[in-house]
Design a protein around this motif. Sequence first.
Motif, PDB file in Angstrom:
ATOM      1  N   PRO A 197      84.372  70.580  42.516  1.00 57.50           N
ATOM      2  CA  PRO A 197      84.643  70.973  41.127  1.00 57.50           C
ATOM      3  C   PRO A 197      84.911  69.757  40.243  1.00 57.50           C
ATOM      4  O   PRO A 197      85.148  68.657  40.741  1.00 57.50           O
ATOM      5  CB  PRO A 197      85.919  71.820  41.261  1.00 57.50           C
ATOM      6  CG  PRO A 197      86.588  71.310  42.492  1.00 57.50           C
ATOM      7  CD  PRO A 197      85.550  70.693  43.382  1.00 57.50           C
ATOM      8  N   ARG A 198      84.867  69.951  38.931  1.00 59.52           N
ATOM      9  CA  ARG A 198      85.250  68.877  37.995  1.00 59.52           C
ATOM     10  C   ARG A 198      86.772  68.729  38.009  1.00 59.52           C
ATOM     11  O   ARG A 198      87.486  69.621  38.418  1.00 59.52           O
ATOM     12  CB  ARG A 198      84.818  69.260  36.567  1.00 59.52           C
ATOM     13  CG  ARG A 198      83.327  69.307  36.356  1.00 59.52           C
ATOM     14  CD  ARG A 198      82.775  67.934  35.956  1.00 59.52           C
ATOM     15  NE  ARG A 198      81.326  68.012  35.859  1.00 59.52           N
ATOM     16  CZ  ARG A 198      80.664  68.145  34.711  1.00 59.52           C
ATOM     17  NH1 ARG A 198      81.315  68.208  33.572  1.00 59.52           N
ATOM     18  NH2 ARG A 198      79.357  68.213  34.699  1.00 59.52           N
ATOM     19  N   GLY A 199      87.239  67.599  37.510  1.00 60.30           N
ATOM     20  CA  GLY A 199      88.675  67.431  37.265  1.00 60.30           C
ATOM     21  C   GLY A 199      89.460  66.843  38.415  1.00 60.30           C
ATOM     22  O   GLY A 199      90.678  66.692  38.327  1.00 60.30           O
ATOM     23  N   LEU A 200      88.789  66.510  39.529  1.00 59.75           N
ATOM     24  CA  LEU A 200      89.518  65.913  40.655  1.00 59.75           C
ATOM     25  C   LEU A 200      89.827  64.446  40.346  1.00 59.75           C
ATOM     26  O   LEU A 200      89.013  63.761  39.732  1.00 59.75           O
ATOM     27  CB  LEU A 200      88.672  65.987  41.930  1.00 59.75           C
ATOM     28  CG  LEU A 200      88.394  67.377  42.499  1.00 59.75           C
ATOM     29  CD1 LEU A 200      87.380  67.288  43.643  1.00 59.75           C
ATOM     30  CD2 LEU A 200      89.686  68.018  42.993  1.00 59.75           C
ATOM     31  N   PRO A 201      90.998  63.964  40.782  1.00 61.44           N
ATOM     32  CA  PRO A 201      91.292  62.543  40.562  1.00 61.44           C
ATOM     33  C   PRO A 201      90.294  61.685  41.323  1.00 61.44           C
ATOM     34  O   PRO A 201      90.017  61.952  42.490  1.00 61.44           O
ATOM     35  CB  PRO A 201      92.703  62.375  41.147  1.00 61.44           C
ATOM     36  CG  PRO A 201      92.906  63.538  42.052  1.00 61.44           C
ATOM     37  CD  PRO A 201      92.038  64.654  41.557  1.00 61.44           C
ATOM     38  N   GLU A 212      87.948  65.224  33.884  1.00 53.95           N
ATOM     39  CA  GLU A 212      87.350  66.534  33.559  1.00 53.95           C
ATOM     40  C   GLU A 212      85.888  66.399  33.102  1.00 53.95           C
ATOM     41  O   GLU A 212      85.156  67.386  33.070  1.00 53.95           O
ATOM     42  CB  GLU A 212      88.209  67.312  32.543  1.00 53.95           C
ATOM     43  CG  GLU A 212      88.426  66.706  31.169  1.00 53.95           C
ATOM     44  CD  GLU A 212      89.339  65.460  31.135  1.00 53.95           C
ATOM     45  OE1 GLU A 212      89.435  64.890  30.044  1.00 53.95           O
ATOM     46  OE2 GLU A 212      89.927  65.042  32.162  1.00 53.95           O
ATOM     47  N   ILE A 213      85.450  65.172  32.772  1.00 55.40           N
ATOM     48  CA  ILE A 213      84.060  64.940  32.345  1.00 55.40           C
ATOM     49  C   ILE A 213      83.228  64.313  33.469  1.00 55.40           C
ATOM     50  O   ILE A 213      82.032  64.564  33.603  1.00 55.40           O
ATOM     51  CB  ILE A 213      84.036  64.012  31.102  1.00 55.40           C
ATOM     52  CG1 ILE A 213      84.807  64.637  29.936  1.00 55.40           C
ATOM     53  CG2 ILE A 213      82.596  63.731  30.654  1.00 55.40           C
ATOM     54  CD1 ILE A 213      84.912  63.750  28.713  1.00 55.40           C
ATOM     55  N   CYS A 214      83.868  63.505  34.301  1.00 53.04           N
ATOM     56  CA  CYS A 214      83.176  62.718  35.343  1.00 53.04           C
ATOM     57  C   CYS A 214      82.367  63.606  36.290  1.00 53.04           C
ATOM     58  O   CYS A 214      82.829  64.670  36.704  1.00 53.04           O
ATOM     59  CB  CYS A 214      84.249  61.955  36.125  1.00 53.04           C
ATOM     60  SG  CYS A 214      83.627  61.036  37.531  1.00 53.04           S
ATOM     61  N   VAL A 215      81.147  63.153  36.625  1.00 49.77           N
ATOM     62  CA  VAL A 215      80.314  63.892  37.592  1.00 49.77           C
ATOM     63  C   VAL A 215      80.282  63.186  38.962  1.00 49.77           C
ATOM     64  O   VAL A 215      79.476  63.515  39.817  1.00 49.77           O
ATOM     65  CB  VAL A 215      78.866  64.116  37.069  1.00 49.77           C
ATOM     66  CG1 VAL A 215      78.863  65.091  35.910  1.00 49.77           C
ATOM     67  CG2 VAL A 215      78.188  62.801  36.680  1.00 49.77           C
TER      68      VAL A 215
END
Length: 276
Positions: A190-194, A228-231
């Motif tokens: 998922p998105r949003g992981l550190p 939250e934006i990083c892929v």
Amino acid sequence: MGEINIKMNRKTITLVYFSPTATTRTVLEEIAKGTGYDVADVYDITLSKTRKQIPSKLDSALIVFGAPVYSGRLPGLAADYFKQLSAPGIPAVPVVLYGNREYEDALLELKDICVKCGCRPLAAGAFIGEHSFSTKQVPIALNRPDKKDLASAFEFGQKIAKLLDRPATGPSSGTVDVRGNIPYKTPPIPRGLPFIDVTDDCTACGICVAVCPVDAVNEKEGFCTMDEICVHCCACIKACPESARIMKDGPLKDIADRLNQTCGTRKAPETFFAAV
Ligand SMILES: Cc1cc2nc3c(=O)[nH]c(=O)nc-3n(C[C@H](O)[C@H](O)[C@H](O)COP(=O)(O)O)c2cc1C
């Protein structure tokens, strides 16, 4: 005059790809060389600004679509872009690059998109590239595609050109079958992981900002990555001249460690051709 005629008769190839760490681009360029065709257009859709322009119609003798495999699927932003293209009746070759784990449903997904664009996918390939999460300390398919992979890519291009030389009404006018399942698998990350830490070695050169495909690096906040934006493509980690961007401890670093342990056996490129 003779020379002009030769040039006018030469076949052309168009490349369309998303490639944050350049393995997809490298393999597509080698396939193109193998075909011997002239490169008509290159749509490198890696950066966000390049995805704002959608060509109304692609036009050449052959189109090669390329993308990395993310969790057994295509990266969503690449799939969304490809789906908007139109290339009625043009022979196409979907190609995915994966980090020596598995490509699962990504090649089928890309082939299906080619069909939606109106293309005729007549060959397809799954090649291996250094895993985005790979580092010198935790290598996963390090330095791939290597010489052997590139020789396979070149040979693949040669075979595609031969296939295209056959008459369109012949048996090769079908479409290629590839491995994969429908429904496609659900990507688990998922998105949003550190994900990324910036160390004191950062010199604020801004290369990380320039290479990020989703503009997730915040220049004003110490070049930190907006989770939250990083892929998770790792373009910024690999491009940093000071090696100042590193993976934080957490689920993604754990995946990298696990892949380093489990994906050591070399996989070979797989190619598929329309039935003869
Ligand atoms: C978020 C993410 C998910 C990935 N998932 C897979 C995968 O499911 N299987 C695999 O073998 N490689 C996987 N990879 C590795 C990439 O497919 C591989 O490194 C590819 O060569 C990168 O292409 P590029 O250099 O064009 O960016 C993943 C990479 C990222 C960033």
